[in-house]
Design a protein around this motif. Sequence first.
Motif, PDB file in Angstrom:
ATOM      1  N   ARG A   1       0.820  -1.215   0.000  1.00 55.72           N
ATOM      2  CA  ARG A   1       0.000   0.000   0.000  1.00 55.72           C
ATOM      3  C   ARG A   1       0.853   1.263   0.000  1.00 55.72           C
ATOM      4  NH1 ARG A   1      -5.245   0.566   3.508  1.00 55.72           N
ATOM      5  NH2 ARG A   1      -5.258   2.346   2.079  1.00 55.72           N
ATOM      6  N   LEU A   2       2.119   1.175   0.401  1.00 55.33           N
ATOM      7  CA  LEU A   2       2.942   2.370   0.538  1.00 55.33           C
ATOM      8  C   LEU A   2       3.918   2.588  -0.613  1.00 55.33           C
ATOM      9  CD1 LEU A   2       3.831   2.430   4.359  1.00 55.33           C
ATOM     10  CD2 LEU A   2       2.226   3.879   3.134  1.00 55.33           C
ATOM     11  N   ILE A   3       4.774   1.611  -0.891  1.00 55.93           N
ATOM     12  CA  ILE A   3       5.900   1.838  -1.808  1.00 55.93           C
ATOM     13  C   ILE A   3       5.448   2.161  -3.231  1.00 55.93           C
ATOM     14  CG2 ILE A   3       7.972   0.799  -2.807  1.00 55.93           C
ATOM     15  CD1 ILE A   3       8.365  -0.701  -0.169  1.00 55.93           C
ATOM     16  N   PRO A   4       4.600   1.341  -3.869  1.00 51.14           N
ATOM     17  CA  PRO A   4       4.147   1.724  -5.218  1.00 51.14           C
ATOM     18  C   PRO A   4       3.402   3.058  -5.225  1.00 51.14           C
ATOM     19  CG  PRO A   4       3.643  -0.582  -4.759  1.00 51.14           C
ATOM     20  CD  PRO A   4       4.057   0.028  -3.470  1.00 51.14           C
ATOM     21  N   ALA A   5       2.650   3.329  -4.151  1.00 55.23           N
ATOM     22  CA  ALA A   5       1.938   4.608  -4.072  1.00 55.23           C
ATOM     23  C   ALA A   5       2.917   5.770  -4.040  1.00 55.23           C
ATOM     24  CB  ALA A   5       1.041   4.626  -2.834  1.00 55.23           C
ATOM     25  N   GLY A   6       4.022   5.613  -3.305  1.00 52.01           N
ATOM     26  CA  GLY A   6       5.027   6.671  -3.250  1.00 52.01           C
ATOM     27  C   GLY A   6       5.653   6.953  -4.598  1.00 52.01           C
ATOM     28  N   VAL A   7       5.908   5.879  -5.362  1.00 51.66           N
ATOM     29  CA  VAL A   7       6.456   6.056  -6.711  1.00 51.66           C
ATOM     30  C   VAL A   7       5.489   6.848  -7.585  1.00 51.66           C
ATOM     31  CG1 VAL A   7       7.216   4.850  -8.795  1.00 51.66           C
ATOM     32  CG2 VAL A   7       7.854   3.963  -6.538  1.00 51.66           C
ATOM     33  N   LEU A   8       4.205   6.524  -7.509  1.00 47.32           N
ATOM     34  CA  LEU A   8       3.201   7.246  -8.291  1.00 47.32           C
ATOM     35  C   LEU A   8       3.130   8.720  -7.899  1.00 47.32           C
ATOM     36  CD1 LEU A   8       0.264   4.644  -8.352  1.00 47.32           C
ATOM     37  CD2 LEU A   8       1.761   5.293 -10.248  1.00 47.32           C
TER      38      LEU A   8
ATOM     39  N   ALA B   1       4.431  14.445  -8.878  1.00 42.53           N
ATOM     40  CA  ALA B   1       5.134  15.633  -8.404  1.00 42.53           C
ATOM     41  C   ALA B   1       6.132  16.135  -9.446  1.00 42.53           C
ATOM     42  CB  ALA B   1       5.854  15.321  -7.092  1.00 42.53           C
ATOM     43  N   ALA B   2       6.849  15.215 -10.101  1.00 44.13           N
ATOM     44  CA  ALA B   2       7.790  15.615 -11.150  1.00 44.13           C
ATOM     45  C   ALA B   2       7.057  16.231 -12.334  1.00 44.13           C
ATOM     46  CB  ALA B   2       8.612  14.400 -11.596  1.00 44.13           C
ATOM     47  N   PHE B   3       5.916  15.663 -12.697  1.00 49.38           N
ATOM     48  CA  PHE B   3       5.115  16.207 -13.796  1.00 49.38           C
ATOM     49  C   PHE B   3       4.619  17.609 -13.466  1.00 49.38           C
ATOM     50  CE2 PHE B   3       0.945  16.830 -15.842  1.00 49.38           C
ATOM     51  CZ  PHE B   3       1.312  16.698 -17.175  1.00 49.38           C
ATOM     52  N   MET B   4       4.294  17.854 -12.187  1.00 47.58           N
ATOM     53  CA  MET B   4       3.812  19.163 -11.754  1.00 47.58           C
ATOM     54  C   MET B   4       4.953  20.147 -11.525  1.00 47.58           C
ATOM     55  SD  MET B   4       0.948  17.839  -8.992  1.00 47.58           S
ATOM     56  CE  MET B   4       0.521  19.498  -8.442  1.00 47.58           C
ATOM     57  N   GLY B   5       6.200  19.678 -11.630  1.00 50.20           N
ATOM     58  CA  GLY B   5       7.343  20.555 -11.427  1.00 50.20           C
ATOM     59  C   GLY B   5       7.653  20.834  -9.972  1.00 50.20           C
ATOM     60  N   LYS B   6       7.211  19.964  -9.072  1.00 54.95           N
ATOM     61  CA  LYS B   6       7.471  20.159  -7.643  1.00 54.95           C
ATOM     62  C   LYS B   6       8.952  19.948  -7.344  1.00 54.95           C
ATOM     63  CE  LYS B   6       3.140  20.805  -6.513  1.00 54.95           C
ATOM     64  NZ  LYS B   6       2.654  22.113  -6.011  1.00 54.95           N
ATOM     65  N   PRO B   7       9.549  20.778  -6.491  1.00 55.58           N
ATOM     66  CA  PRO B   7      10.984  20.640  -6.191  1.00 55.58           C
ATOM     67  C   PRO B   7      11.255  19.447  -5.277  1.00 55.58           C
ATOM     68  CG  PRO B   7      10.022  22.379  -4.856  1.00 55.58           C
ATOM     69  CD  PRO B   7       8.944  21.943  -5.809  1.00 55.58           C
ATOM     70  N   GLN B   8      12.441  18.874  -5.433  1.00 55.88           N
ATOM     71  CA  GLN B   8      12.892  17.807  -4.561  1.00 55.88           C
ATOM     72  C   GLN B   8      13.512  18.409  -3.295  1.00 55.88           C
ATOM     73  OE1 GLN B   8      12.584  14.364  -5.006  1.00 55.88           O
ATOM     74  NE2 GLN B   8      11.209  15.008  -6.661  1.00 55.88           N
ATOM     75  N   PRO B   9      13.641  17.628  -2.216  1.00 53.58           N
ATOM     76  CA  PRO B   9      14.281  18.140  -0.990  1.00 53.58           C
ATOM     77  C   PRO B   9      15.684  18.660  -1.279  1.00 53.58           C
ATOM     78  CG  PRO B   9      13.209  16.029  -0.585  1.00 53.58           C
ATOM     79  CD  PRO B   9      13.155  16.242  -2.057  1.00 53.58           C
ATOM     80  N   GLN B  10      16.021  19.819  -0.717  1.00 48.60           N
ATOM     81  CA  GLN B  10      17.293  20.467  -1.023  1.00 48.60           C
ATOM     82  C   GLN B  10      18.257  20.513   0.161  1.00 48.60           C
ATOM     83  OE1 GLN B  10      18.002  21.502  -4.161  1.00 48.60           O
ATOM     84  NE2 GLN B  10      15.979  20.740  -4.787  1.00 48.60           N
TER      85      GLN B  10
ATOM     86  N   VAL C   1       3.642  17.663  -1.522  1.00 46.73           N
ATOM     87  CA  VAL C   1       3.403  16.525  -2.409  1.00 46.73           C
ATOM     88  C   VAL C   1       4.654  15.662  -2.506  1.00 46.73           C
ATOM     89  CG1 VAL C   1       2.771  15.834  -4.748  1.00 46.73           C
ATOM     90  CG2 VAL C   1       1.678  17.830  -3.698  1.00 46.73           C
ATOM     91  N   THR C   2       5.809  16.296  -2.689  1.00 51.00           N
ATOM     92  CA  THR C   2       7.073  15.555  -2.743  1.00 51.00           C
ATOM     93  C   THR C   2       7.339  14.831  -1.436  1.00 51.00           C
ATOM     94  OG1 THR C   2       7.966  17.200  -4.281  1.00 51.00           O
ATOM     95  CG2 THR C   2       9.538  15.749  -3.181  1.00 51.00           C
ATOM     96  N   ALA C   3       7.096  15.508  -0.318  1.00 49.93           N
ATOM     97  CA  ALA C   3       7.312  14.885   0.991  1.00 49.93           C
ATOM     98  C   ALA C   3       6.421  13.668   1.177  1.00 49.93           C
ATOM     99  CB  ALA C   3       7.049  15.897   2.101  1.00 49.93           C
ATOM    100  N   THR C   4       5.170  13.755   0.724  1.00 53.44           N
ATOM    101  CA  THR C   4       4.255  12.622   0.849  1.00 53.44           C
ATOM    102  C   THR C   4       4.750  11.435   0.051  1.00 53.44           C
ATOM    103  OG1 THR C   4       2.377  14.124   1.163  1.00 53.44           O
ATOM    104  CG2 THR C   4       1.873  11.858   0.522  1.00 53.44           C
ATOM    105  N   GLY C   5       5.260  11.679  -1.159  1.00 50.00           N
ATOM    106  CA  GLY C   5       5.775  10.591  -1.976  1.00 50.00           C
ATOM    107  C   GLY C   5       6.968   9.900  -1.347  1.00 50.00           C
TER     108      GLY C   5
END
Length: 339
Positions: free
Chosen positions: A47-54, A59-68, A201-205
């Motif tokens: 329930r967690l790992i594949p959901a995180g990948v999605l 998030a990447a499609f929306m242009g959300k930044p990764q942790p810096q 959104v990135t943090a949730t993933g």
Amino acid sequence: MQVQLRGSKNPLAYLLLIAPFFLWGTAMVAMKGVIPHTTPLFMAGVRLIPAGVLILMVAAFMGKPQPQSWLGWLWIIIFALVDGTLFQGFLAEGLVRTNAGLGSVMIDSQPLAVALLSLWLFQEHIGLWGWLGLGLGITGISLIGLPQEWIFHLFDAGITISIDNWQELFNSGELLMLLAALSMAVGTVLIRFVCRYVDPVTATGWHTIIGGLPLWGISSVLESQQWRNLVPSDWIALGYATVFGSAIAYGLFFYFASSGNLTSLSSLTFLTPVFALIFGYIFLNEVLTIIQWFGVFLTLISIYLINQRENIGGNQKPTITGVRSQESGVRSQESGIRS
């Protein structure tokens, strides 16, 4: 997309707000037939790992930044261990050890813990009507989930509660469900701190991926035949629970929780057993009793009282269960990330 619910006439705003609780409730119905055919920790990881990948793909499609920063990753790891590993681990193990109704009542009692934590950490106003709503909500989900004989015994003058009763209660899995509820409540509060450094959104993933890995690791050591007994319909149910009950539901919930009123948002968790009960009736032919219908009524009243507590109390300061408008929300997230 961020929405302002108060004063909004856009039905999509309300649909997005209740969507996580609808999806969690229907996912519980979908998972009922899967639990006997698999192991709890493996199922929790699915329930967690594949959901995180999605979520990260979106998030990447929306242009959300990764942790810096390292602080951002540290908060994500803490968030993942609490709301991912502990919550899903306790929940999965508790589901196979406890009555489904009682377990649902205990896990969905977490809005009370969220209210207390929000009052302590963020000074969120609860007030008389808010506390009354929380009490009605706990009562409502109790009428929905507890066996009728338990409810009738509460009015029996001869009922006694002994140490043996409590030992039997906790040994049967209810303690695990209480720990799951507490983990979810702490996770709901933690998202506020996480979003000071990372996009929600990135943090949730990342939190679902990092939180799921220990579950699969423990499952590989302690469990066996995790997927050998699964039939095609089980995989379909797992897919629904992963995509809709985890990826979409988690993404929406923590997106709203990152800047909304936590007490009001968390109160909508009371809807989860309501949706589970209704769709169990539709798809599994589960019969609703008069007591359960009364519990549904009290639950809906409780959500109204919690979300309208400021207006009922004569204070016109708005209680927003979702998040602010798109422009102000983006500015707050950008300033949080820069800090």
